[in-house]
Structures are given as structure tokens and as C-alpha cells.
Design a protein around this motif. Structure first.
Motif, PDB file in Angstrom:
ATOM      1  N   ARG A  12       0.833  -1.208   0.000  1.00 21.93           N
ATOM      2  CA  ARG A  12       0.000   0.000   0.000  1.00 21.93           C
ATOM      3  C   ARG A  12       0.865   1.254   0.000  1.00 21.93           C
ATOM      4  NH1 ARG A  12      -3.240   0.338   4.612  1.00 21.93           N
ATOM      5  NH2 ARG A  12      -2.033  -1.280   5.599  1.00 21.93           N
ATOM      6  N   PHE A  13       1.935   1.245   0.799  1.00 23.19           N
ATOM      7  CA  PHE A  13       2.841   2.395   0.820  1.00 23.19           C
ATOM      8  C   PHE A  13       3.486   2.584  -0.552  1.00 23.19           C
ATOM      9  CE2 PHE A  13       6.826   4.589   1.309  1.00 23.19           C
ATOM     10  CZ  PHE A  13       6.514   5.624   2.175  1.00 23.19           C
ATOM     11  N   SER A  14       3.918   1.499  -1.162  1.00 26.23           N
ATOM     12  CA  SER A  14       4.573   1.579  -2.472  1.00 26.23           C
ATOM     13  C   SER A  14       3.617   2.090  -3.544  1.00 26.23           C
ATOM     14  CB  SER A  14       5.132   0.212  -2.864  1.00 26.23           C
ATOM     15  OG  SER A  14       6.141  -0.170  -1.962  1.00 26.23           O
ATOM     16  N   TYR A  15       2.386   1.626  -3.512  1.00 29.06           N
ATOM     17  CA  TYR A  15       1.348   2.081  -4.446  1.00 29.06           C
ATOM     18  C   TYR A  15       1.171   3.591  -4.296  1.00 29.06           C
ATOM     19  CZ  TYR A  15      -3.622   2.092  -6.174  1.00 29.06           C
ATOM     20  OH  TYR A  15      -4.811   2.331  -6.820  1.00 29.06           O
ATOM     21  N   ILE A  43      -6.183   9.186  -2.490  1.00 25.49           N
ATOM     22  CA  ILE A  43      -5.424   7.930  -2.591  1.00 25.49           C
ATOM     23  C   ILE A  43      -5.043   7.406  -1.206  1.00 25.49           C
ATOM     24  CG2 ILE A  43      -3.282   6.893  -3.448  1.00 25.49           C
ATOM     25  CD1 ILE A  43      -3.517   8.941  -5.817  1.00 25.49           C
ATOM     26  N   CYS A  44      -4.559   8.285  -0.338  1.00 30.07           N
ATOM     27  CA  CYS A  44      -4.190   7.856   1.019  1.00 30.07           C
ATOM     28  C   CYS A  44      -5.401   7.318   1.776  1.00 30.07           C
ATOM     29  CB  CYS A  44      -3.551   9.007   1.798  1.00 30.07           C
ATOM     30  SG  CYS A  44      -1.851   9.364   1.320  1.00 30.07           S
ATOM     31  N   LYS A  48      -5.919   3.519   3.081  1.00 28.47           N
ATOM     32  CA  LYS A  48      -5.867   3.540   4.549  1.00 28.47           C
ATOM     33  C   LYS A  48      -4.469   3.931   5.042  1.00 28.47           C
ATOM     34  CE  LYS A  48      -9.545   0.102   4.793  1.00 28.47           C
ATOM     35  NZ  LYS A  48      -9.909   0.243   3.409  1.00 28.47           N
ATOM     36  N   LEU A  49      -3.963   5.015   4.454  1.00 25.96           N
ATOM     37  CA  LEU A  49      -2.627   5.521   4.784  1.00 25.96           C
ATOM     38  C   LEU A  49      -2.661   7.013   5.128  1.00 25.96           C
ATOM     39  CD1 LEU A  49      -0.446   3.868   1.983  1.00 25.96           C
ATOM     40  CD2 LEU A  49      -0.487   3.262   4.402  1.00 25.96           C
ATOM     41  N   MET A  50      -3.721   7.468   5.764  1.00 22.78           N
ATOM     42  CA  MET A  50      -3.836   8.899   6.042  1.00 22.78           C
ATOM     43  C   MET A  50      -2.683   9.422   6.900  1.00 22.78           C
ATOM     44  SD  MET A  50      -6.160  10.110   4.205  1.00 22.78           S
ATOM     45  CE  MET A  50      -6.305  11.771   4.845  1.00 22.78           C
ATOM     46  N   LEU A  51      -2.115   8.586   7.745  1.00 19.47           N
ATOM     47  CA  LEU A  51      -0.975   9.031   8.552  1.00 19.47           C
ATOM     48  C   LEU A  51       0.257   9.292   7.686  1.00 19.47           C
ATOM     49  CD1 LEU A  51      -1.288   6.717  11.687  1.00 19.47           C
ATOM     50  CD2 LEU A  51      -1.909   9.138  11.491  1.00 19.47           C
ATOM     51  N   GLN A  52       0.264   8.732   6.496  1.00 16.24           N
ATOM     52  CA  GLN A  52       1.389   8.915   5.574  1.00 16.24           C
ATOM     53  C   GLN A  52       1.203  10.115   4.645  1.00 16.24           C
ATOM     54  OE1 GLN A  52       4.117   7.204   5.869  1.00 16.24           O
ATOM     55  NE2 GLN A  52       3.255   5.895   7.444  1.00 16.24           N
ATOM     56  N   MET A  85       0.650  -5.516 -13.359  1.00 20.45           N
ATOM     57  CA  MET A  85       0.378  -4.281 -12.625  1.00 20.45           C
ATOM     58  C   MET A  85      -0.860  -3.533 -13.131  1.00 20.45           C
ATOM     59  SD  MET A  85       2.978  -4.179 -10.515  1.00 20.45           S
ATOM     60  CE  MET A  85       3.931  -2.755 -10.145  1.00 20.45           C
ATOM     61  N   MET A  86      -1.490  -4.039 -14.173  1.00 18.41           N
ATOM     62  CA  MET A  86      -2.655  -3.356 -14.734  1.00 18.41           C
ATOM     63  C   MET A  86      -3.763  -3.188 -13.693  1.00 18.41           C
ATOM     64  SD  MET A  86      -3.869  -1.717 -17.196  1.00 18.41           S
ATOM     65  CE  MET A  86      -3.065  -2.050 -18.714  1.00 18.41           C
ATOM     66  N   ILE A  87      -3.801  -4.051 -12.719  1.00 18.67           N
ATOM     67  CA  ILE A  87      -4.826  -3.950 -11.680  1.00 18.67           C
ATOM     68  C   ILE A  87      -4.716  -2.621 -10.920  1.00 18.67           C
ATOM     69  CG2 ILE A  87      -3.526  -5.153  -9.881  1.00 18.67           C
ATOM     70  CD1 ILE A  87      -6.187  -6.488  -9.078  1.00 18.67           C
ATOM     71  N   ILE A  88      -3.516  -2.057 -10.846  1.00 19.11           N
ATOM     72  CA  ILE A  88      -3.347  -0.752 -10.192  1.00 19.11           C
ATOM     73  C   ILE A  88      -4.032   0.332 -11.018  1.00 19.11           C
ATOM     74  CG2 ILE A  88      -1.673   1.025  -9.523  1.00 19.11           C
ATOM     75  CD1 ILE A  88       0.203  -1.244  -8.713  1.00 19.11           C
ATOM     76  N   VAL A  89      -3.864   0.275 -12.320  1.00 17.50           N
ATOM     77  CA  VAL A  89      -4.522   1.248 -13.201  1.00 17.50           C
ATOM     78  C   VAL A  89      -6.038   1.114 -13.071  1.00 17.50           C
ATOM     79  CG1 VAL A  89      -4.846   1.979 -15.599  1.00 17.50           C
ATOM     80  CG2 VAL A  89      -2.577   1.282 -14.799  1.00 17.50           C
ATOM     81  N   GLN A  90      -6.521  -0.113 -13.064  1.00 22.45           N
ATOM     82  CA  GLN A  90      -7.959  -0.347 -12.910  1.00 22.45           C
ATOM     83  C   GLN A  90      -8.457   0.188 -11.569  1.00 22.45           C
ATOM     84  OE1 GLN A  90      -7.844  -4.583 -13.455  1.00 22.45           O
ATOM     85  NE2 GLN A  90      -8.245  -4.442 -15.652  1.00 22.45           N
ATOM     86  N   ASP A  91      -7.679  -0.043 -10.525  1.00 22.70           N
ATOM     87  CA  ASP A  91      -8.055   0.431  -9.195  1.00 22.70           C
ATOM     88  C   ASP A  91      -8.121   1.957  -9.161  1.00 22.70           C
ATOM     89  OD1 ASP A  91      -8.583  -0.343  -6.357  1.00 22.70           O
ATOM     90  OD2 ASP A  91      -6.771   0.854  -6.006  1.00 22.70           O
ATOM     91  N   LEU A  92      -7.147   2.615  -9.777  1.00 23.92           N
ATOM     92  CA  LEU A  92      -7.149   4.081  -9.820  1.00 23.92           C
ATOM     93  C   LEU A  92      -8.336   4.621 -10.614  1.00 23.92           C
ATOM     94  CD1 LEU A  92      -3.350   4.826 -10.252  1.00 23.92           C
ATOM     95  CD2 LEU A  92      -4.784   5.498  -8.314  1.00 23.92           C
TER      96      LEU A  92
END
Length: 106
Positions: A12-15, A43-44, A48-52, A85-92
């Protein structure tokens, strides 16, 4: 399950970091700061990365080129991304559409 639920904390951090570095490359001018922050908030929250968020904001506003390869390598280790990695594009895209901001990353 959405992608965020399938990724490890590192994934999640890397994404998110990959998105932040992309925003840094695509939107370099001071006029883009608010736009980048809005994108990163969405995105955060999704990952679930609001602290980041402060870290991601700094990455997105960095004037030096950031090396995204480390984040790509980390993502490639994720089980859910073994097929590609296409799933990341789909997720976005799904994230953008669900927020009613189809152009928030484009």
C-alpha cells in the motif's frame, strides 16, 4: 475485496508512493500543489494511509527526480500483482470514478 485490502502495508505504501512520484513528475508548477494534495488525500484514504499523507505530500512536491523503481519492485512482490500491474490502473480508475473526479489523476 478491493486492491487496498489485498496489499500488504509495504504494498500500500509503495502504491501510494508511486502515485506521489508520478504526480511530482506530471505536475511541477506551484499552481498544482492543491491539486496534488487533493489527489493524495483521496489515494491515502483509499489505501488507509492517512498518517502517511505528509510524507506523500513531500514526495509529490519534491523538485528532485525521485526513483520509482524501488516502489515498483516492492509492488511486484505482492501476490495480488503477480499477474501484472494493470490492476493498479484499474483500481485508480475505479477510485476516480467513485469519487466523481474522473480527471483527478489525468
Amino acid at each position: 475485496k478491493n486492491l487496498a485490502e489485498c496489499l500488504s502495508q509495504t504494498g500500500r505504501f509503495s502504491y501510494c508512493a508511486l502515485c506521489a512520484t508520478s504526480l511530482s513528475c506530471l505536475y511541477k508548477y506551484p499552481a498544482h500543489v492543491d491539486f496534488k494534495l487533493d489527489c493524495l488525500r483521496i489515494i491515502c484514504n483509499h489505501l488507509k494511509l492517512m498518517l502517511q499523507l505528509p510524507t506523500m505530500r513531500e514526495m509529490a512536491n519534491c523538485e528532485l527526480p525521485l526513483d520509482a523503481k524501488v516502489y515498483v519492485r516492492a509492488l511486484k512482490k505482492e501476490e495480488v500483482l503477480k499477474e501484472g500491474m494493470m490492476i493498479i490502473v484499474q483500481d485508480l480508475l475505479l477510485l476516480a470514478i467513485s469519487n466523481g473526479k474522473v480527471n483527478f489523476l489525468f
